[in-house]
Design a protein around this motif. Structure first.
Motif, PDB file in Angstrom:
ATOM      1  N   GLN A  23      53.365  30.147  42.021  1.00  0.00           N
ATOM      2  CA  GLN A  23      52.908  31.471  41.637  1.00  0.00           C
ATOM      3  C   GLN A  23      52.665  31.552  40.137  1.00  0.00           C
ATOM      4  OE1 GLN A  23      55.893  34.222  42.845  1.00  0.00           O
ATOM      5  NE2 GLN A  23      55.506  33.965  45.002  1.00  0.00           N
ATOM      6  N   LYS A  47      51.542  38.184  36.831  1.00  0.00           N
ATOM      7  CA  LYS A  47      50.409  39.104  36.883  1.00  0.00           C
ATOM      8  C   LYS A  47      49.543  39.015  35.618  1.00  0.00           C
ATOM      9  CE  LYS A  47      49.500  43.961  37.861  1.00  0.00           C
ATOM     10  NZ  LYS A  47      50.102  45.266  38.141  1.00  0.00           N
ATOM     11  N   LYS A  66      45.531  45.364  45.072  1.00  0.00           N
ATOM     12  CA  LYS A  66      46.560  44.382  44.728  1.00  0.00           C
ATOM     13  C   LYS A  66      45.944  43.016  44.455  1.00  0.00           C
ATOM     14  CE  LYS A  66      50.434  46.632  46.605  1.00  0.00           C
ATOM     15  NZ  LYS A  66      51.762  46.582  46.125  1.00  0.00           N
ATOM     16  N   GLY A  67      44.870  42.984  43.705  1.00  0.00           N
ATOM     17  CA  GLY A  67      44.266  41.705  43.386  1.00  0.00           C
ATOM     18  C   GLY A  67      42.792  41.837  43.064  1.00  0.00           C
ATOM     19  N   ASN A 126      39.498  35.675  47.303  1.00  0.00           N
ATOM     20  CA  ASN A 126      40.388  36.842  47.274  1.00  0.00           C
ATOM     21  C   ASN A 126      41.697  36.400  46.630  1.00  0.00           C
ATOM     22  OD1 ASN A 126      38.871  38.946  48.724  1.00  0.00           O
ATOM     23  ND2 ASN A 126      38.909  37.425  50.354  1.00  0.00           N
ATOM     24  N   SER A 160      45.455  37.364  44.875  1.00  0.00           N
ATOM     25  CA  SER A 160      46.530  38.350  44.729  1.00  0.00           C
ATOM     26  C   SER A 160      46.978  38.381  43.275  1.00  0.00           C
ATOM     27  CB  SER A 160      47.706  37.994  45.642  1.00  0.00           C
ATOM     28  OG  SER A 160      48.385  36.854  45.151  1.00  0.00           O
ATOM     29  N   GLU A 161      47.770  39.375  42.931  1.00  0.00           N
ATOM     30  CA  GLU A 161      48.236  39.522  41.554  1.00  0.00           C
ATOM     31  C   GLU A 161      49.075  38.347  41.082  1.00  0.00           C
ATOM     32  OE1 GLU A 161      50.257  43.278  41.813  1.00  0.00           O
ATOM     33  OE2 GLU A 161      48.448  44.382  41.230  1.00  0.00           O
ATOM     34  N   TYR A 168      48.154  33.809  44.380  1.00  0.00           N
ATOM     35  CA  TYR A 168      47.794  33.248  45.684  1.00  0.00           C
ATOM     36  C   TYR A 168      46.364  33.652  46.012  1.00  0.00           C
ATOM     37  CZ  TYR A 168      52.624  31.973  46.471  1.00  0.00           C
ATOM     38  OH  TYR A 168      53.860  31.402  46.355  1.00  0.00           O
TER      39      TYR A 168
END
Length: 175
Positions: free
Chosen positions: A22, A25, A122-123, A142, A144-145, A148
């Motif tokens: 990960q 953010k 959220k992304g 696509n 995510s924050e 991922y």
């Protein structure tokens, strides 16, 4: 007792592996805004059809779920302001055969492409349309924050395929 211990060790390894992949953010926001990142594929999901599932179920360690693990591979999509470079595998049905065996997979370098990044709840949803790649019509990423991502690849002569993975900052090249 030994089984429980083994399961706990496996769960700890799985959590550690996922946490290390990960990004935070701020880093994700920074690299998307700079349009300078690498998508690292960890699994591939060909378009579900009976023919592909039959082949996958016969592969060692394969299943008919349609997910192919790419762990340990270097399959990537590199994005920068002036270029997009893909080195990804392809599993699925091709409608036109290639004459060059080196052309299997999704491999291209594009300097002429459209790039659009939209922030979602959220992304982000990033659409890339290479104009100088012969087979790839569009790439939709696509993100995510926490880094991922899912990459959907639409081609002119092949069934669509999706990849799961993470995005990260590109490693500096050694001089």
């Amino acid at each position: 007792m030994k089984t429980i211990k083994n399961m706990l060790v496996f769960a700890a390894l799985l959590i550690t592996t996922q946490l290390s992949a990960q990004t935070d953010k701020e880093t994700t926001l920074k690299i998307i805004n700079a349009q300078h990142y690498v998508f690292n594929a960890s699994s591939a999901m060909p378009m579900a059809n009976m023919d592909v599932n039959k082949v996958l179920s016969r592969m060692p360690g394969g299943s008919s779920s349609g997910v192919i693990q790419l762990t340990g591979s270097q399959y990537q999509l590199q994005v920068s302001k002036d270029s997009v470079e893909a080195y990804l595998p392809y599993y699925g049905r091709a409608y036109t055969a290639t004459m060059n065996p080196d052309d299997s997979g999704i491999k291209f370098k594009s300097k002429d492409f459209k790039y659009k990044a939209e922030q979602k709840k959220k992304g982000w949803m990033i659409t890339i349309q290479p104009k100088d790649a012969k087979d790839v019509q569009s790439l939709t990423l696509n993100v995510s924050e926490n880094g991922y991502a899912t990459l959907n690849v639409n081609s002119n002569n092949r069934q669509p395929i999706s990849f799961n993975g993470t995005i990260s900052e590109p490693k500096e090249k050694k001089k």
